[in-house]
Design an enzyme around this catalytic site. Structure first.
Site, PDB file in Angstrom:
ATOM      1  N   SER A  38       0.990  -1.176   0.146  1.00  0.00           N
ATOM      2  CA  SER A  38       0.267  -0.100   0.123  1.00  0.00           C
ATOM      3  C   SER A  38       1.247   1.323   0.102  1.00  0.00           C
ATOM      4  CB  SER A  38      -0.977   0.078   1.278  1.00  0.00           C
ATOM      5  OG  SER A  38      -1.806   1.262   1.453  1.00  0.00           O
ATOM      6  N   HIS A  66      -0.846  -1.640  -4.091  1.00  0.00           N
ATOM      7  CA  HIS A  66      -2.261  -1.505  -3.339  1.00  0.00           C
ATOM      8  C   HIS A  66      -2.521  -0.104  -4.129  1.00  0.00           C
ATOM      9  CE1 HIS A  66      -6.176  -2.121  -1.429  1.00  0.00           C
ATOM     10  NE2 HIS A  66      -5.589  -1.564  -0.603  1.00  0.00           N
ATOM     11  N   ASP A  85      -4.681   3.426  -2.172  1.00  0.00           N
ATOM     12  CA  ASP A  85      -5.794   3.659  -1.748  1.00  0.00           C
ATOM     13  C   ASP A  85      -6.292   5.261  -2.415  1.00  0.00           C
ATOM     14  OD1 ASP A  85      -6.363   1.552   0.484  1.00  0.00           O
ATOM     15  OD2 ASP A  85      -3.817   1.725   0.785  1.00  0.00           O
ATOM     16  N   MET A  87      -9.076   7.561  -1.635  1.00  0.00           N
ATOM     17  CA  MET A  87      -9.967   8.665  -0.724  1.00  0.00           C
ATOM     18  C   MET A  87     -10.642  10.317  -1.239  1.00  0.00           C
ATOM     19  SD  MET A  87      -7.487   6.853   2.652  1.00  0.00           S
ATOM     20  CE  MET A  87      -6.999   6.000   2.808  1.00  0.00           C
ATOM     21  N   HIS A 117      -7.693   0.121  -4.513  1.00  0.00           N
ATOM     22  CA  HIS A 117      -9.168   0.325  -3.340  1.00  0.00           C
ATOM     23  C   HIS A 117      -9.720   1.705  -3.503  1.00  0.00           C
ATOM     24  CE1 HIS A 117     -10.064  -0.365   0.874  1.00  0.00           C
ATOM     25  NE2 HIS A 117     -10.729  -0.129   0.190  1.00  0.00           N
ATOM     26  N   MET A 170     -12.012   3.914  -1.968  1.00  0.00           N
ATOM     27  CA  MET A 170     -12.704   4.332  -1.127  1.00  0.00           C
ATOM     28  C   MET A 170     -14.089   5.505  -1.152  1.00  0.00           C
ATOM     29  SD  MET A 170      -9.978   3.196   2.114  1.00  0.00           S
ATOM     30  CE  MET A 170      -8.856   3.296   0.548  1.00  0.00           C
ATOM     31  N   MET A 211     -11.769  -6.113   4.968  1.00  0.00           N
ATOM     32  CA  MET A 211     -10.552  -4.720   6.014  1.00  0.00           C
ATOM     33  C   MET A 211     -10.764  -5.185   7.247  1.00  0.00           C
ATOM     34  SD  MET A 211     -10.089  -2.464   3.983  1.00  0.00           S
ATOM     35  CE  MET A 211      -9.347  -0.788   5.389  1.00  0.00           C
ATOM     36  N   GLY A 219      -1.086   2.581   9.283  1.00  0.00           N
ATOM     37  CA  GLY A 219      -1.137   2.108  10.671  1.00  0.00           C
ATOM     38  C   GLY A 219      -1.925   2.281  11.522  1.00  0.00           C
ATOM     39  N   ASP A 274      -6.694  -6.593   4.370  1.00  0.00           N
ATOM     40  CA  ASP A 274      -6.133  -4.755   4.388  1.00  0.00           C
ATOM     41  C   ASP A 274      -6.241  -4.476   5.768  1.00  0.00           C
ATOM     42  OD1 ASP A 274      -4.849  -2.555   3.782  1.00  0.00           O
ATOM     43  OD2 ASP A 274      -6.685  -1.971   2.298  1.00  0.00           O
TER      44      ASP A 274
END
Ligand code: DX5
Ligand code: ZN
Length: 230
Positions: free
Chosen positions: A7, A32, A34, A36, A65, A67, A136, A144, A174
């Site tokens: 990621s 990966h 992300d 958002m 991914h 979101m 998830m 983190g 993930d």
């Protein structure tokens, strides 16, 4: 063979292309990405143009991914930008089946993603149509965060169901994937493990000069995770 997907949310965004190359050299299987939108999750990251730039920096498959709310509005842009796997959240759309077919028609593999509190029941009528289910193990939004162990029974149940129905659907996990959680995730039946801070972070126990040398630290982190994935 289990796959490791890095990621880039934990990478240095100011040197993104270089970081993607380093993590490829470190031996991960997928990148990966992300995405958002500040609505579906309380964080904003990147859009299709950055995915395009990442695509140019690597020969590895891009595992994107999303979101975001209303993912139907953007799937075409992300496939055209280079997503090989495109993941949408079941919580973000009311037309799940149509969206899965749409992603596949566009030429990408379709991943359906479930938040930690979402039941596997939502897959009842679509499981055979998807290429991968992403479970998830943190609430999406940030890297983190602490691994939510309560999701492990869900991974096991999904493994049993996919095997019982003889489906080729992959299970991806993930969130909070670190050396202390990998063995349990693999034992529960995951095929693909996503890791952000586990790969890009500093976790101690390095050789001389290794911690501050990105290439060597990433390689050491990947090696440690892989050892536990065997
Ligand atoms: C969280 C993202 C994850 C995140 C994982 O919303 O979907 O991909 O980057 O980060 P770690 O591995 O640090 O939990
Ligand atoms: Zn992710």
């Amino acid at each position: 063979m289990k796959k490791l997907s890095a990621s880039i949310l934990s990478a240095d965004f100011g040197r993104l292309a270089e970081q993607v190359r380093l993590v490829e050299q470190a031996g991960v299987d997928w990148i990966h990405v992300d995405v958002m939108d500040g609505h579906f999750v309380p964080n904003i990251t990147i859009g299709p143009d950055v995915v395009k730039a990442i695509k140019k920096a690597t020969s590895l498959p891009l595992d994107v991914h999303l979101m975001i709310d209303n993912p139907e509005r953007y799937v075409q842009d992300f496939v055209e930008a280079g997503a090989d796997w495109l993941g949408i959240h079941v919580e973000a759309t009311v037309h799940l089946e149509r969206l899965i077919q749409n992603i596949k028609e566009l030429g990408a593999r379709a991943t359906v993603t479930l938040n930690p509190a979402t039941s596997l029941n939502c897959l009842d009528y679509v499981l055979k149509d998807v290429d991968m289910v992403l479970l998830m193990t943190v609430n999406p939004g940030f890297s983190g965060q602490k691994f939510i162990r309560g999701v492990l029974p869900k991974v096991r149940q999904l493994r049993q169901r996919i095997d019982a129905e003889n489906l080729g659907v992959l299970i991806e996990v993930d969130g909070g994937v670190h050396t202390d959680t990998v063995s349990d995730i693999v034992a529960a039946g995951a095929d693909v493990l996503v890791s952000g801070s586990g790969i890009f972070g500093k976790h101690g126990g390095y050789g001389p000069g290794e911690e501050d040398d990105d290439a060597r630290r990433l390689a050491a982190n990947v090696r440690r995770l892989r050892e536990l994935m065997k």
